[in-house]
Design a protein around this motif. Structure first.
Motif, short mmCIF file in Angstrom:
data_model
loop_
_atom_site.label_atom_id
_atom_site.label_comp_id
_atom_site.label_asym_id
_atom_site.label_seq_id
_atom_site.Cartn_x
_atom_site.Cartn_y
_atom_site.Cartn_z
N ARG A 340 0.87 -1.18 0.00
CA ARG A 340 0.00 0.00 0.00
C ARG A 340 0.90 1.23 0.00
O ARG A 340 1.87 1.29 0.76
CB ARG A 340 -0.89 0.04 1.25
CG ARG A 340 -1.72 -1.22 1.50
CD ARG A 340 -2.52 -1.05 2.80
NE ARG A 340 -3.00 -2.31 3.31
CZ ARG A 340 -4.17 -2.87 2.98
NH1 ARG A 340 -4.96 -2.25 2.12
NH2 ARG A 340 -4.55 -4.01 3.50
N TYR A 341 0.59 2.21 -0.82
CA TYR A 341 1.39 3.44 -0.85
C TYR A 341 0.51 4.57 -1.38
O TYR A 341 -0.57 4.34 -1.93
CB TYR A 341 2.65 3.26 -1.70
CG TYR A 341 2.41 2.81 -3.12
CD1 TYR A 341 2.42 3.70 -4.18
CD2 TYR A 341 2.17 1.46 -3.41
CE1 TYR A 341 2.19 3.29 -5.48
CE2 TYR A 341 1.94 1.03 -4.70
CZ TYR A 341 1.96 1.95 -5.74
OH TYR A 341 1.73 1.52 -7.02
N VAL A 342 0.98 5.79 -1.21
CA VAL A 342 0.21 6.97 -1.60
C VAL A 342 1.00 7.76 -2.63
O VAL A 342 2.19 8.02 -2.46
CB VAL A 342 -0.11 7.85 -0.38
CG1 VAL A 342 -0.83 9.13 -0.82
CG2 VAL A 342 -0.95 7.09 0.63
N ILE A 343 0.34 8.13 -3.72
CA ILE A 343 0.91 9.04 -4.71
C ILE A 343 -0.06 10.22 -4.82
O ILE A 343 -1.23 10.04 -5.16
CB ILE A 343 1.09 8.37 -6.08
CG1 ILE A 343 2.13 7.25 -5.99
CG2 ILE A 343 1.51 9.40 -7.13
CD1 ILE A 343 2.39 6.53 -7.30
N GLY A 344 0.47 11.41 -4.52
CA GLY A 344 -0.43 12.56 -4.45
C GLY A 344 -1.34 12.39 -3.24
O GLY A 344 -0.89 12.20 -2.12
N LYS A 345 -2.61 12.40 -3.50
CA LYS A 345 -3.57 12.18 -2.42
C LYS A 345 -4.29 10.84 -2.55
O LYS A 345 -5.22 10.56 -1.79
CB LYS A 345 -4.61 13.31 -2.43
CG LYS A 345 -4.03 14.68 -2.12
CD LYS A 345 -5.14 15.74 -2.10
CE LYS A 345 -4.57 17.11 -1.76
NZ LYS A 345 -5.61 18.17 -1.76
N ARG A 346 -3.83 10.04 -3.52
CA ARG A 346 -4.54 8.80 -3.79
C ARG A 346 -3.77 7.59 -3.29
O ARG A 346 -2.57 7.45 -3.52
CB ARG A 346 -4.77 8.66 -5.30
CG ARG A 346 -5.91 7.71 -5.64
CD ARG A 346 -6.07 7.55 -7.13
NE ARG A 346 -5.78 6.20 -7.52
CZ ARG A 346 -5.20 5.84 -8.64
NH1 ARG A 346 -4.80 6.74 -9.49
NH2 ARG A 346 -4.99 4.57 -8.91
N LYS A 347 -4.46 6.70 -2.59
CA LYS A 347 -3.85 5.47 -2.10
C LYS A 347 -3.81 4.44 -3.23
O LYS A 347 -4.82 4.20 -3.91
CB LYS A 347 -4.65 4.91 -0.93
CG LYS A 347 -4.05 3.64 -0.33
CD LYS A 347 -4.90 3.09 0.81
CE LYS A 347 -4.78 3.94 2.05
NZ LYS A 347 -5.47 3.31 3.21
N ARG A 348 -2.64 3.86 -3.43
CA ARG A 348 -2.47 2.79 -4.42
C ARG A 348 -2.35 1.46 -3.68
O ARG A 348 -1.79 1.40 -2.59
CB ARG A 348 -1.22 3.03 -5.26
CG ARG A 348 -1.14 4.40 -5.93
CD ARG A 348 -2.09 4.55 -7.09
NE ARG A 348 -1.97 5.85 -7.71
CZ ARG A 348 -1.25 6.12 -8.81
NH1 ARG A 348 -0.56 5.14 -9.39
NH2 ARG A 348 -1.21 7.32 -9.32
N LEU A 349 -2.86 0.40 -4.32
CA LEU A 349 -2.87 -0.92 -3.70
C LEU A 349 -2.16 -1.94 -4.58
O LEU A 349 -2.34 -1.95 -5.80
CB LEU A 349 -4.31 -1.40 -3.48
CG LEU A 349 -5.24 -0.49 -2.67
CD1 LEU A 349 -6.65 -1.08 -2.64
CD2 LEU A 349 -4.71 -0.31 -1.26
N GLY A 350 -1.33 -2.77 -3.97
CA GLY A 350 -0.78 -3.91 -4.69
C GLY A 350 -1.90 -4.86 -5.05
O GLY A 350 -2.74 -5.20 -4.20
N LEU A 351 -1.96 -5.29 -6.29
CA LEU A 351 -3.10 -6.09 -6.76
C LEU A 351 -3.29 -7.37 -5.96
O LEU A 351 -4.30 -7.56 -5.27
CB LEU A 351 -2.90 -6.44 -8.24
CG LEU A 351 -3.87 -7.49 -8.80
CD1 LEU A 351 -5.27 -6.92 -8.88
CD2 LEU A 351 -3.41 -7.98 -10.16
N ALA A 352 -2.33 -8.28 -6.03
CA ALA A 352 -2.50 -9.60 -5.41
C ALA A 352 -2.34 -9.55 -3.91
O ALA A 352 -3.02 -10.28 -3.18
CB ALA A 352 -1.52 -10.60 -6.02
#
Length: 530
Positions: A340-352
């Motif tokens: 899990r990580y954040v770019i800008g204000k959006r949280k990104r999720l590892g797919l699997a």
């Protein structure tokens, strides 16, 4: 008028040579242009040698190293046959996610037996772009020098269910258990599957392929950005279903930028074209996943069908198996770091990883397959000692090794190097490992914690501390295994091994490097790195 007699057709390559007519014609013309005197025709055997030379190389692949950046790998492959340069474009992990190893994937592409250029998951976009560029050279290469063999490639037999990415089997998700304790900066899960329903088995060292699904909230946000309905029919299914389990929503492919360039104009068109060609006009290309592209080009709304066609297929993810079939038949476990990580204000999720950590539920069936290991497994002789170096989730296959050696009654000594950030909250499987140490199964357990002291301390530092004993094990025939991060940890561990061999084995640095190289050639130094 005197009739001009055409010069005789020079036949350097005889009709008995093992070439097609087109290949023979090309080779005859090629050598005729080089030779001014009348040539001596080649025998069939000599012709075959010439043909081999047209595509030959020294057999070595110095670029086959996960730690070398792609630009350096391609430089190492300069002047080599096209198929070898294609191999250099791969991620060099032999991970099997493409359904091949790096060598065989490049061979399949260069012979046109495989048309998919985007299967190298760890290589990502840079590998796909390089392969696309190299693929365009295929038709420019003379037929005689394009492939190592003129024999048509037979289609690969369809593997049994669960034995390849192209024919997965359904396994039942059983449970998840958090391995970190309070205070950890990480989120790592022990994942359990039941294989009894699909009848799969495996060997320690193998990997497990997971076909995860995209997060539903993420899918619905993309549908909203398209201005479409989730019930829109695409490929005979709803748009929501297709976006959930058929296509990748991760890094945006060049084809999506191309699509946008076709349906917009002006500055946006130029920007989309630049991105499709690998340029980075706004300095944000590395952060652009599919949703970010739709937000960046917010006034552009592709038709759902065209949009789906522009996306890459959803690829499986591979994880090292952390259990032993001999110890627990029909059961399989993984050790998974949640991304899990954040770019800008959006949280990104590892797919699997987030699929396994929160979205799949006990009793759910998941499409899976077993990927056989390429040169990563226990020695055939169970008496041989092993040294295992696996910080973080790199412990996964070594937990499997230890469980397997206990289940099969192996008598070889076992030494594990494990490390992470903090001993209080990041000591995975601590109860199991301590019990193995007490029972004598685990001969030595060497730990390294990078955040427990004022100075960071890693597994390679611990190795140097016990270098004399480690050299003693190597001198007695121990096999060495490394699992984990390729770019930093694996390189540092190998450097530490070289230093230990030089210091305690009374060798020069060059001799120590050669010693480690010999261990690799003999299968005594094996890596599962990513």
């Amino acid at each position: 008028m005197n009739q001009i007699t055409p010069p005789p057709k020079i036949e350097i390559i005889p009709s008995s040579a093992p070439f097609s007519e087109a290949q023979r014609s090309w080779l005859n013309g090629f050598f005729a242009g080089l030779l001014s005197d009348a040539p001596t025709p080649l025998s069939a055997e000599q012709g075959a040698a010439v043909m081999q030379g047209a595509d030959a190389d020294d057999g070595e692949a110095p670029w086959h190293d996960q730690t070398i950046p792609i630009a350096e790998r391609m430089k190492l492959a300069e002047g080599r046959p096209l198929r070898r340069r294609m191999m250099a474009a791969m991620a060099q992990q032999d991970c099997g996610q493409c359904g091949y190893n790096c060598h065989d994937y490049s061979e399949a592409i260069s012979s046109k037996a495989e048309g998919r250029l985007n299967l190298c998951v760890p290589g990502g976009k840079e590998t796909a772009r390089m392969l696309k560029s190299l693929y365009e050279e295929i038709d420019k290469v003379p037929a005689a020098a394009s492939t190592p063999s003129t024999t048509p490639t037979a289609p690969a037999p369809v593997a049994e269910p669960g034995r390849s990415r192209d024919n997965p089997a359904p396994a039942t998700f059983v449970s998840r258990r958090l391995l970190n304790k309070g205070g950890s900066e990480k989120e790592t899960w022990h994942i359990e599957f039941d294989l009894s329903g699909c009848g799969l088995d495996y060997e320690v060292g193998d990997s497990f392929g997971i076909f995860a699904k995209n997060e539903l909230g993420h899918v619905d946000q993309i549908i909203a950005l398209l201005g479409a309905s989730h019930t829109t029919q695409v490929r005979g299914r709803t748009l929501r279903e297709v976006l959930t389990d058929e296509v990748s929503l991760a890094p945006a492919p060049d084809s999506l930028f191309e699509l946008i360039s076709f349906i917009t104009g002006g500055a946006q068109r130029e920007k989309a074209r630049a991105l499709a060609q690998g340029d980075d006009p706004d300095g944000d290309a590395a952060t652009l996943d599919v949703m970010a592209v739709l937000q960046k080009f917010s006034g552009v709304r592709p038709h759902p069908e065209a949009f789906v066609e522009a996306l890459e297929p959803l690829q499986p993810r591979l994880y090292s198996i952390s259990s032993s079939h001999n110890a627990t038949p029909g059961k399989l476990s993984l050790t998974v770091d949640c991304v899990r990580y954040v770019i800008g204000k959006r949280k990104r999720l590892g797919l699997a990883s987030t699929f396994l950590a929160e979205r799949v539920q006990p009793g759910d069936e998941v499409k899976v397959y077993v990927q056989k290991a390429h040169g990563f497994g226990l020695p055939q002789d169970s008496k041989i000692p092993i040294i295992m170096i696996g910080p973080g989730t790199g412990i996964a296959p070594f937990r499997a090794f230890l469980l397997d050696r206990r289940a099969t009654g192996s008598v070889g000594r076992n030494w594990l190097f494990f490390g992470h950030q903090r001993s209080s909250c990041d000591f995975f499987y601590s109860d199991e490992l301590n019990a193995m140490k007490t029972s004598g199964l685990l001969t030595r357990l060497s730990l390294a914690w990078s955040r427990d002291g004022d100075k960071k301390f890693y597994v390679q530092d611990r190795m140097r501390e016990v270098g004399r004993e480690l050299w003693s094990w190597l001198a007695e025939g121990a096999h060495v295994y490394v699992c984990g991060d390729a770019k930093r940890m694996a390189k540092d561990v190998e450097r530490a091994l070289v230093d230990i061999v030089a210091q305690h084995g009374a060798r020069s640095t060059d001799e120590a490097v050669s010693f480690i190289g010999e261990l690799k050639k003999k299968g005594r130094f094996q890596q599962d790195v990513y």
